[in-house]
Design a protein around this motif. Structure first.
Motif, PDB file in Angstrom:
ATOM      1  N   ALA A  50       0.826  -1.206   0.000  1.00  0.00           N
ATOM      2  CA  ALA A  50       0.000   0.000   0.000  1.00  0.00           C
ATOM      3  C   ALA A  50       0.863   1.261   0.000  1.00  0.00           C
ATOM      4  O   ALA A  50       0.581   2.229  -0.715  1.00  0.00           O
ATOM      5  N   SER A  51       1.929   1.242   0.778  1.00  0.00           N
ATOM      6  CA  SER A  51       2.818   2.396   0.851  1.00  0.00           C
ATOM      7  C   SER A  51       3.479   2.679  -0.495  1.00  0.00           C
ATOM      8  O   SER A  51       3.505   3.825  -0.963  1.00  0.00           O
ATOM      9  N   ALA A  52       3.987   1.635  -1.138  1.00  0.00           N
ATOM     10  CA  ALA A  52       4.681   1.811  -2.412  1.00  0.00           C
ATOM     11  C   ALA A  52       3.729   2.284  -3.510  1.00  0.00           C
ATOM     12  O   ALA A  52       4.055   3.204  -4.278  1.00  0.00           O
ATOM     13  N   THR A  57      12.152  -8.027 -11.020  1.00  0.00           N
ATOM     14  CA  THR A  57      11.167  -6.947 -10.904  1.00  0.00           C
ATOM     15  C   THR A  57      10.703  -6.787  -9.465  1.00  0.00           C
ATOM     16  O   THR A  57       9.976  -7.632  -8.941  1.00  0.00           O
ATOM     17  N   LYS A  58      11.096  -5.706  -8.831  1.00  0.00           N
ATOM     18  CA  LYS A  58      10.759  -5.476  -7.427  1.00  0.00           C
ATOM     19  C   LYS A  58       9.462  -4.665  -7.313  1.00  0.00           C
ATOM     20  O   LYS A  58       8.952  -4.116  -8.282  1.00  0.00           O
ATOM     21  N   LEU A  59       8.944  -4.572  -6.089  1.00  0.00           N
ATOM     22  CA  LEU A  59       7.684  -3.883  -5.851  1.00  0.00           C
ATOM     23  C   LEU A  59       7.728  -2.452  -6.376  1.00  0.00           C
ATOM     24  O   LEU A  59       6.778  -1.976  -7.002  1.00  0.00           O
ATOM     25  N   GLU A  60       8.824  -1.749  -6.136  1.00  0.00           N
ATOM     26  CA  GLU A  60       8.923  -0.357  -6.578  1.00  0.00           C
ATOM     27  C   GLU A  60       8.918  -0.256  -8.104  1.00  0.00           C
ATOM     28  O   GLU A  60       8.430   0.742  -8.659  1.00  0.00           O
ATOM     29  N   ASP A  61       9.463  -1.251  -8.787  1.00  0.00           N
ATOM     30  CA  ASP A  61       9.411  -1.273 -10.256  1.00  0.00           C
ATOM     31  C   ASP A  61       7.956  -1.388 -10.717  1.00  0.00           C
ATOM     32  O   ASP A  61       7.518  -0.677 -11.629  1.00  0.00           O
ATOM     33  N   PHE A  62       7.209  -2.291 -10.086  1.00  0.00           N
ATOM     34  CA  PHE A  62       5.802  -2.430 -10.463  1.00  0.00           C
ATOM     35  C   PHE A  62       5.002  -1.194 -10.082  1.00  0.00           C
ATOM     36  O   PHE A  62       4.050  -0.822 -10.779  1.00  0.00           O
TER      37      PHE A  62
END
Length: 293
Positions: free
Chosen positions: A213-215, A278-283
């Motif tokens: 949720a934060s990202a 692919t990390k969360l921040e990439d998505f």
């Protein structure tokens, strides 16, 4: 190699097809839609238009191939997800046996080691069981984790309710993967020699729902976005109100309940893979682009 792909030009099958075609393989892509034929040909593939429930069509298409990538297409109209998914798996097994194909990469799911109580994943469990009964066929089972792209279905929730949520809590850790990362792994495995019936897990990141949720909130200009846990009834009613069918709503709520119980990850945690790129921040950047449309 002559390779057969199921899944038409979906989020995994299309990049997988491009990878294999660029590597010089002869790739046939099965699709139920004749409208996809021209696009398949434009990629350099061979279209095979027909139903994955038609054993005769599958057998004809599989015959003479060196390898098969098998996945189960969604059918939102089904009134029994497990029976539909497992039934297609049985059709695949029959066609694999009749065609004589000896190498299969199966797209399964994290949690497929569990027999029941996991929503649509229960059907994937049945598919694994059906294919594992085949003699003389080498099968590499891919068990990816939760697709990042599933969060794209929550864009309206974020826009209109200002929250992100499901029927599992914010402190649960979710194993996530991007379809592109799955396609890379599938392309690698199809081109490698393997024997027997083996399993490979695929994940790109492991984060709590608070972190998700934060990202996604930061990426969309909503830094205070929170994850909200729904009851099972709220989950079902929310999906029904969004126009989703009853069985879909029931089945995916059951899968969410399994996430809450943390039972899907047991086998994964014993066979943890190296995380994909692919990390969360990439998505999150991808989510923000879709959110802005």
């Amino acid at each position: 190699m002559k390779i057969i792909l199921t899944g038409s030009l979906g989020n995994i099958s299309k990049p997988l097809a491009i990878n294999l075609i660029n590597a010089g393989h002869n790739v046939t892509i099965i699709s139920s839609s004749a409208d996809k034929a021209a696009e398949i040909e434009a990629l350099g593939g061979v279209p095979a238009i027909g139903s994955v429930s038609d054993v005769a069509f599958l057998t004809k298409t599989f015959t003479g191939a060196d390898a098969l990538y098998a996945m189960i297409p969604n059918d939102l109209s089904s009134d029994n997800f497990r029976a539909h998914i497992g039934g297609v798996g049985i059709k695949y097994a029959e066609a694999i046996k009749a065609s004589g194909i000896k190498k299969v990469v199966l797209l399964s799911s994290i949690g497929a080691h569990i027999n029941g109580g996991t929503g649509p994943i229960s059907g994937i469990h049945d598919v694994e069981q059906a294919l594992n009964k085949l003699d003389g066929v080498d099968i590499r089972i891919l068990r990816p984790s939760f697709f990042y792209t599933n969060f794209l279905n929550s864009i309206d929730m974020v826009k209109h309710a200002g929250i992100l949520g499901a029927n599992y809590p914010s402190d649960n850790t979710l194993m996530m993967v991007h379809p592109r990362d799955i396609a890379e792994v599938a392309a690698y495995e199809i081109q490698q020699p393997f024997t027997g019936k083996t399993i490979r897990y695929i994940a790109s990141d492991e984060r709590t729902l608070d972190e998700v949720a934060s990202a996604l909130g930061k990426a969309t200009g909503k830094p205070d976005l929170k994850w909200v846990e729904f009851t099972d009834e709220q989950s079902i009613q929310g999906m029904l109100q969004a126009g989703l069918p009853q069985e879909f709503s029931r089945s995916y709520t059951e899968m969410g309940a399994a996430v809450k119980k943390n039972i899907l990850w047991d086998d994964y945690l014993q066979h943890k893979p190296e995380l994909s790129k692919t990390k969360l921040e990439d998505f999150a950047a991808e989510f923000a682009a879709a959110y802005a449309k």
